[in-house]
Enzyme design. Sequence first.
Site, short mmCIF file in Angstrom:
data_model
loop_
_atom_site.label_atom_id
_atom_site.label_comp_id
_atom_site.label_asym_id
_atom_site.label_seq_id
_atom_site.Cartn_x
_atom_site.Cartn_y
_atom_site.Cartn_z
N ILE A 1 -3.14 28.61 -32.61
CA ILE A 1 -1.99 27.73 -32.45
C ILE A 1 -2.23 26.79 -31.27
CG2 ILE A 1 0.50 27.65 -32.09
CD1 ILE A 1 0.52 30.67 -32.97
N SER A 2 -2.18 25.49 -31.51
CA SER A 2 -2.31 24.49 -30.45
C SER A 2 -3.61 24.71 -29.66
CB SER A 2 -1.07 24.53 -29.56
OG SER A 2 -0.97 23.39 -28.75
#
Length: 269
Positions: free
Chosen positions: A101-102
């Site tokens: 994530i990210s």
Amino acid sequence: MDEHALDIRYLQIEGVNVRTGIRPGAREGLALLIFNGIGAGLELLEPIITAMPNREIVTFDMPGSGSSTTPQRPWRMRNYARLAAQLLDRLGYEKVAVLGISWGGLLAQQFARQYSERCEKLILAATTPGHLMLPPRMEVIVRMSNPLRYFSPDYMVSIAPKIYGGSLRTNKLKAKAHASQMTPPSVRGYYYQLWALMGWSSLPWLHKLELPTLVLSGSDDPIAPLANGKLLARMIPNARLHVVACGHLFLLTRAQAVASDLEDFLDSK
């Protein structure tokens, strides 16, 4: 994070006391290793973990984030990937699916390259190819360059519309709920994570990642603009792109819908 949702344990790896969370699965299938966003602790993963009740989950606080201690010196992305591989060794996992994530999406790319034999499927959420990304607006870069939002809930709520986009543009209650779940990282640990990205890019070798890959991008993501998701999906040979009608935090704000897409991908042959 509900302590009953994850079995919390601490492991000494690479000189770091790593807070690790394991949630046993209720059915057979690939365990999912999750790499979180920059500075984020396990608590922020609660919505997506809760939305996947039958999936075995493995995750951990990055060094300097949550309750994990901070390394003595800065690490490169390959060091974070090596820590993850050693953590899997300690827990007895040979192969996993990986969700990044990210910031964690960049680490997921590094892990898939560095430990291809251990990564069966790859999910890249709200992320980019790194240094050669299609950049966000300068005001977003400036606000992401320090961890103040983790220390001041009021500041986080005030900047949430511009850095996260999506439903947080207009819904202050969601922004406040997100802020209430944020555990401040070590300032040094936060900047170490930023330093790990200096000069790092996956673009030269993305074409060598042959594993099945799902790229998830928000249609209104100020941090990782949609063009980056399109680029990742185009460069990775066996990848497909799914656009979520939301902002950077769609794994939290649209957890149920996104979890269904994740499960379909993980269960596919």
